[in-house]
Motif scaffolding. Structure first.
Motif, PDB file in Angstrom:
ATOM      1  N   MET A   1       6.926  10.519  48.998  1.00 14.70           N
ATOM      2  CA  MET A   1       6.061   9.882  48.041  1.00 14.70           C
ATOM      3  C   MET A   1       4.644  10.422  48.174  1.00 14.70           C
ATOM      4  O   MET A   1       4.053  10.338  49.231  1.00 14.70           O
ATOM      5  N   LYS A   2       4.127  10.951  47.118  1.00 15.83           N
ATOM      6  CA  LYS A   2       2.763  11.472  47.125  1.00 15.83           C
ATOM      7  C   LYS A   2       1.796  10.311  46.895  1.00 15.83           C
ATOM      8  O   LYS A   2       1.933   9.542  45.950  1.00 15.83           O
ATOM      9  N   LYS A   3       0.827  10.190  47.788  1.00 12.22           N
ATOM     10  CA  LYS A   3      -0.158   9.128  47.685  1.00 12.22           C
ATOM     11  C   LYS A   3      -1.386   9.636  46.943  1.00 12.22           C
ATOM     12  O   LYS A   3      -1.854  10.741  47.171  1.00 12.22           O
ATOM     13  N   ASN A   4      -1.875   8.820  46.051  1.00 13.31           N
ATOM     14  CA  ASN A   4      -3.094   9.101  45.316  1.00 13.31           C
ATOM     15  C   ASN A   4      -4.202   8.261  45.937  1.00 13.31           C
ATOM     16  O   ASN A   4      -3.949   7.172  46.422  1.00 13.31           O
ATOM     17  N   LYS A   5      -5.424   8.741  45.908  1.00 14.55           N
ATOM     18  CA  LYS A   5      -6.511   7.966  46.494  1.00 14.55           C
ATOM     19  C   LYS A   5      -6.782   6.678  45.717  1.00 14.55           C
ATOM     20  O   LYS A   5      -7.377   5.752  46.241  1.00 14.55           O
ATOM     21  N   ASN A   6      -6.315   6.606  44.488  1.00 18.36           N
ATOM     22  CA  ASN A   6      -6.532   5.421  43.654  1.00 18.36           C
ATOM     23  C   ASN A   6      -5.286   4.553  43.514  1.00 18.36           C
ATOM     24  O   ASN A   6      -5.201   3.755  42.584  1.00 18.36           O
ATOM     25  N   ASP A   7      -4.332   4.684  44.429  1.00 16.84           N
ATOM     26  CA  ASP A   7      -3.088   3.918  44.311  1.00 16.84           C
ATOM     27  C   ASP A   7      -3.320   2.408  44.269  1.00 16.84           C
ATOM     28  O   ASP A   7      -2.676   1.706  43.500  1.00 16.84           O
ATOM     29  N   MET A  66       8.769  -0.527  45.367  1.00 15.10           N
ATOM     30  CA  MET A  66       8.463  -1.215  44.108  1.00 15.10           C
ATOM     31  C   MET A  66       7.021  -0.950  43.693  1.00 15.10           C
ATOM     32  O   MET A  66       6.741  -0.697  42.520  1.00 15.10           O
ATOM     33  N   LYS A  67       6.114  -0.986  44.654  1.00  9.68           N
ATOM     34  CA  LYS A  67       4.707  -0.690  44.349  1.00  9.68           C
ATOM     35  C   LYS A  67       4.568   0.738  43.828  1.00  9.68           C
ATOM     36  O   LYS A  67       3.851   0.987  42.869  1.00  9.68           O
ATOM     37  N   HIS A  68       5.281   1.663  44.475  1.00 11.94           N
ATOM     38  CA  HIS A  68       5.217   3.058  44.049  1.00 11.94           C
ATOM     39  C   HIS A  68       5.743   3.211  42.621  1.00 11.94           C
ATOM     40  O   HIS A  68       5.149   3.943  41.815  1.00 11.94           O
ATOM     41  N   LYS A  69       6.821   2.517  42.293  1.00 11.00           N
ATOM     42  CA  LYS A  69       7.369   2.568  40.930  1.00 11.00           C
ATOM     43  C   LYS A  69       6.350   2.046  39.918  1.00 11.00           C
ATOM     44  O   LYS A  69       6.196   2.612  38.826  1.00 11.00           O
ATOM     45  N   LEU A  70       5.656   0.963  40.277  1.00 15.36           N
ATOM     46  CA  LEU A  70       4.651   0.412  39.370  1.00 15.36           C
ATOM     47  C   LEU A  70       3.478   1.365  39.192  1.00 15.36           C
ATOM     48  O   LEU A  70       2.950   1.508  38.090  1.00 15.36           O
ATOM     49  N   VAL A  71       3.085   2.037  40.265  1.00 13.71           N
ATOM     50  CA  VAL A  71       1.996   3.021  40.169  1.00 13.71           C
ATOM     51  C   VAL A  71       2.424   4.180  39.272  1.00 13.71           C
ATOM     52  O   VAL A  71       1.647   4.643  38.431  1.00 13.71           O
ATOM     53  N   LEU A  72       3.654   4.647  39.418  1.00 13.42           N
ATOM     54  CA  LEU A  72       4.154   5.721  38.548  1.00 13.42           C
ATOM     55  C   LEU A  72       4.187   5.272  37.092  1.00 13.42           C
ATOM     56  O   LEU A  72       3.833   6.029  36.185  1.00 13.42           O
ATOM     57  N   TRP A  73       4.617   4.044  36.865  1.00 11.05           N
ATOM     58  CA  TRP A  73       4.711   3.501  35.503  1.00 11.05           C
ATOM     59  C   TRP A  73       3.338   3.471  34.838  1.00 11.05           C
ATOM     60  O   TRP A  73       3.180   3.942  33.715  1.00 11.05           O
ATOM     61  N   ILE A  74       2.355   2.930  35.540  1.00 10.06           N
ATOM     62  CA  ILE A  74       1.023   2.831  34.933  1.00 10.06           C
ATOM     63  C   ILE A  74       0.389   4.207  34.789  1.00 10.06           C
ATOM     64  O   ILE A  74      -0.343   4.459  33.837  1.00 10.06           O
ATOM     65  N   LEU A  78      -1.352   5.517  31.177  1.00  7.60           N
ATOM     66  CA  LEU A  78      -2.778   5.814  31.020  1.00  7.60           C
ATOM     67  C   LEU A  78      -2.971   7.212  30.441  1.00  7.60           C
ATOM     68  O   LEU A  78      -2.163   8.104  30.688  1.00  7.60           O
ATOM     69  N   PRO A  79      -4.044   7.410  29.693  1.00  2.47           N
ATOM     70  CA  PRO A  79      -4.330   8.756  29.182  1.00  2.47           C
ATOM     71  C   PRO A  79      -4.610   9.711  30.338  1.00  2.47           C
ATOM     72  O   PRO A  79      -5.114   9.291  31.385  1.00  2.47           O
ATOM     73  N   PRO A  80      -4.302  10.987  30.168  1.00  2.00           N
ATOM     74  CA  PRO A  80      -4.456  11.968  31.265  1.00  2.00           C
ATOM     75  C   PRO A  80      -5.881  12.063  31.820  1.00  2.00           C
ATOM     76  O   PRO A  80      -6.065  12.403  32.980  1.00  2.00           O
ATOM     77  N   ASP A  81      -6.871  11.765  31.006  1.00  2.00           N
ATOM     78  CA  ASP A  81      -8.253  11.873  31.472  1.00  2.00           C
ATOM     79  C   ASP A  81      -8.830  10.550  31.997  1.00  2.00           C
ATOM     80  O   ASP A  81     -10.029  10.439  32.206  1.00  2.00           O
ATOM     81  N   HIS A  82      -7.977   9.573  32.241  1.00  2.00           N
ATOM     82  CA  HIS A  82      -8.433   8.281  32.753  1.00  2.00           C
ATOM     83  C   HIS A  82      -9.024   8.453  34.149  1.00  2.00           C
ATOM     84  O   HIS A  82      -8.530   9.247  34.939  1.00  2.00           O
ATOM     85  N   GLU A  83     -10.058   7.695  34.454  1.00  2.00           N
ATOM     86  CA  GLU A  83     -10.759   7.844  35.735  1.00  2.00           C
ATOM     87  C   GLU A  83      -9.884   7.566  36.958  1.00  2.00           C
ATOM     88  O   GLU A  83     -10.096   8.139  38.021  1.00  2.00           O
ATOM     89  N   LEU A  84      -8.890   6.714  36.826  1.00  2.00           N
ATOM     90  CA  LEU A  84      -8.020   6.399  37.970  1.00  2.00           C
ATOM     91  C   LEU A  84      -7.034   7.510  38.278  1.00  2.00           C
ATOM     92  O   LEU A  84      -6.450   7.547  39.362  1.00  2.00           O
ATOM     93  N   LEU A  85      -6.841   8.421  37.360  1.00  2.00           N
ATOM     94  CA  LEU A  85      -5.892   9.507  37.573  1.00  2.00           C
ATOM     95  C   LEU A  85      -6.568  10.766  38.115  1.00  2.00           C
ATOM     96  O   LEU A  85      -5.894  11.772  38.347  1.00  2.00           O
ATOM     97  N   GLN A  86      -7.847  10.728  38.305  1.00  2.00           N
ATOM     98  CA  GLN A  86      -8.600  11.891  38.794  1.00  2.00           C
ATOM     99  C   GLN A  86      -8.486  12.028  40.296  1.00  2.00           C
ATOM    100  O   GLN A  86      -8.394  11.183  41.044  1.00  2.00           O
TER     101      GLN A  86
END
Length: 86
Positions: A1-7, A66-74, A78-86
């Motif tokens: 599972m790849k962790k994002n800093k904004n998970d 389950m948390k990881h699935k929810l993070v993938l879902w959201i 979200l649009p590709p340029d959303h601040e949480l995806l940076q």
């Protein structure tokens, strides 16, 4: 599972949208009376029931996955340029 800093923020956003979806589907106010661990499971199971996400294998159904699935879902909503995806 790849962790994002904004998970953590993505999970919060996923729960927010998931609970709003639950409310629109006629479920009661889950955010007042349910612990955060149970909210994750409730939102996960609701999204699986409405075929918004694919279910985990039975032996992998735990809080972390389950948390990881929810993070993938959201992340997909979200649009590709959303601040949480940076």
């Amino acid at each position: 599972m790849k962790k994002n800093k904004n998970d953590a923020k993505l999970l919060k956003k996923a729960l927010e949208l998931g609970l709003a979806f639950a409310k629109k589907q006629g479920y009661s106010d889950l955010d007042r009376y349910v612990s955060s661990t149970d909210k994750v499971e409730c939102v996960y199971r609701l999204l699986v029931q409405y075929k918004q996400i694919t279910p985990l294998a039975v032996d992998q159904e735990d809080g972390v996955n389950m948390k990881h699935k929810l993070v993938l879902w959201i992340s997909r909503l979200l649009p590709p340029d959303h601040e949480l995806l940076q």
